[in-house]
Write an enzyme that holds these catalytic residues in place. Structure first.
Site, PDB file in Angstrom:
ATOM      1  N   ASP A  70       0.817  -1.210   0.000  1.00 28.35           N
ATOM      2  CA  ASP A  70       0.000   0.000   0.000  1.00 28.35           C
ATOM      3  C   ASP A  70       0.851   1.259   0.000  1.00 28.35           C
ATOM      4  OD1 ASP A  70      -2.341  -1.380  -0.128  1.00 28.35           O
ATOM      5  OD2 ASP A  70      -2.933  -1.060   1.957  1.00 28.35           O
ATOM      6  N   GLY A  71       2.064   1.191   0.579  1.00 27.94           N
ATOM      7  CA  GLY A  71       2.942   2.360   0.587  1.00 27.94           C
ATOM      8  C   GLY A  71       3.324   2.797  -0.822  1.00 27.94           C
ATOM      9  N   ASP A 174      -0.220  11.815  23.392  1.00 31.05           N
ATOM     10  CA  ASP A 174       1.009  11.560  22.642  1.00 31.05           C
ATOM     11  C   ASP A 174       0.871  12.028  21.195  1.00 31.05           C
ATOM     12  OD1 ASP A 174       2.191  10.469  24.853  1.00 31.05           O
ATOM     13  OD2 ASP A 174       2.101   8.391  24.163  1.00 31.05           O
ATOM     14  N   ALA A 186      -5.536   1.818   8.418  1.00 27.75           N
ATOM     15  CA  ALA A 186      -4.088   1.913   8.599  1.00 27.75           C
ATOM     16  C   ALA A 186      -3.761   2.247  10.058  1.00 27.75           C
ATOM     17  CB  ALA A 186      -3.521   2.957   7.630  1.00 27.75           C
ATOM     18  N   ALA A 188      -4.790   4.555  12.058  1.00 27.84           N
ATOM     19  CA  ALA A 188      -5.955   4.861  12.889  1.00 27.84           C
ATOM     20  C   ALA A 188      -6.593   3.591  13.438  1.00 27.84           C
ATOM     21  CB  ALA A 188      -6.980   5.662  12.087  1.00 27.84           C
ATOM     22  N   SER A 190      -4.994   0.745  14.085  1.00 26.79           N
ATOM     23  CA  SER A 190      -4.090   0.257  15.135  1.00 26.79           C
ATOM     24  C   SER A 190      -4.257   1.040  16.432  1.00 26.79           C
ATOM     25  CB  SER A 190      -2.636   0.350  14.663  1.00 26.79           C
ATOM     26  OG  SER A 190      -2.408  -0.454  13.528  1.00 26.79           O
TER      27      SER A 190
END
Length: 291
Positions: A70-71, A174, A186, A188, A190
């Protein structure tokens, strides 16, 4: 004869595993009579093929095939955003939510697509600008997410968030992820965010380890601009766009984000189904394990 004037073929650069796959795909495309161009960075490996130096050479009548994960597909989509050039992903990665055709399936799926039998899908793109003391110091596009984080520091950062000119909240965390529907599977995901189906006109705001435990991911309309102000940070923070472009931030910086006036265009096999991909990639259909 194919439905596309030319095929622009590229792969994940500096990945040795991509070379045999590129050779296999190039041979198949030529055997199907395609007018093929290959990424000039692979010139020495394909001396008999015409090359292209930039995707700026592609037109809406052409097709870009990105071989990788996907990258690789995201990088191509950012470069082509707003030019209405379709992209097709061949998956060499692990998950492949966007690059949804496996190398083993090209003989079964590619001929139909090349003849014009496909499903076209437009994906929304975000434009983010970084402002410091009244001057724009950075800008870029994101297909997955705009991510503000604490950088290398150990302390939380404090962000003031506005939606459509109205205060949403001030949060110590954070970091914060602002995701498109594409990016909802993606980073989000995780971080605990929900999955948005690709056709939704929505954005997803997901806090990373928030100080206030009641702060939860929230789905927002994508037609309203957002503004993030870094009100406090003991150490330099950072703005990241698709984990690709990164800009350092200091207290007082603002990020202005809105849906870009362009889309990324992807092609899929006619039978492709988003929920089938989720079942496959996230193993929703696996039977329960035995004791």
């Amino acid at each position: 004869m194919t439905a596309f004037a030319r095929i622009f073929l590229l792969g994940k650069y500096r990945d040795s595993s991509a070379l045999p796959a590129l050779a296999q795909l190039a041979e198949a495309l030529r055997s199907w009579g395609c007018d093929l161009r290959i990424d000039a960075r692979y010139r020495e490996h394909f001396p008999n093929l015409p090359v292209f130096s930039s995707l700026n050479e592609a037109t809406p009548q052409d097709l870009v095939i990105a071989l990788g994960g996907d990258g690789t597909l995201l990088s191509s989509a950012r470069e082509l955003a707003g030019r209405n050039v379709p992209i097709l992903g061949i998956n060499l990665g692990r998950l492949g939510f966007l690059a949804d055709i496996s190398l083993q399936d090209i003989a079964r799926t590619l001929p139909a697509i090349l003849q014009g039998d496909y499903r076209k899908e437009k994906r929304s793109v975000l434009r983010a600008e970084l402002w410091r003391e009244g001057a724009r110091v950075g800008a870029g596009l994101a297909l997955n997410e705009v991510f503000v984080h604490k950088g290398c520091g150990e302390s939380m950062i404090e962000l003031q968030v506005q939606l459509g000119g109205k205060q949403l909240y001030t949060e110590r965390a954070d970091g914060l992820i602002l995701s498109t529907p594409t990016g909802s599977t993606a980073y989000a995901l995780s971080a605990g965010g929900p999955i948005l189906t690709p056709e939704l006109s929505a954005l997803l705001l997901v806090p990373i380890c928030p100080h206030t435990l009641s702060t939860r991911p929230i789905v927002l309309p994508d037609h309203l601009p957002l503004r993030f102000r870094l009100s406090a940070a003991r150490h330099p923070a950072a703005l990241s766009l698709d984990s690709h472009n990164s800009f350092p931030m200091v207290a007082g910086d603002e990020i202005h984000v809105q849906r870009a006036d362009c889309d990324a265009v992807f092609l899929h096999p006619r039978e492709q189904d988003f929920f089938a991909i989720l079942r496959d990639k996230l193993h929703w259909a696996e039977p329960p394990g035995e004791d």
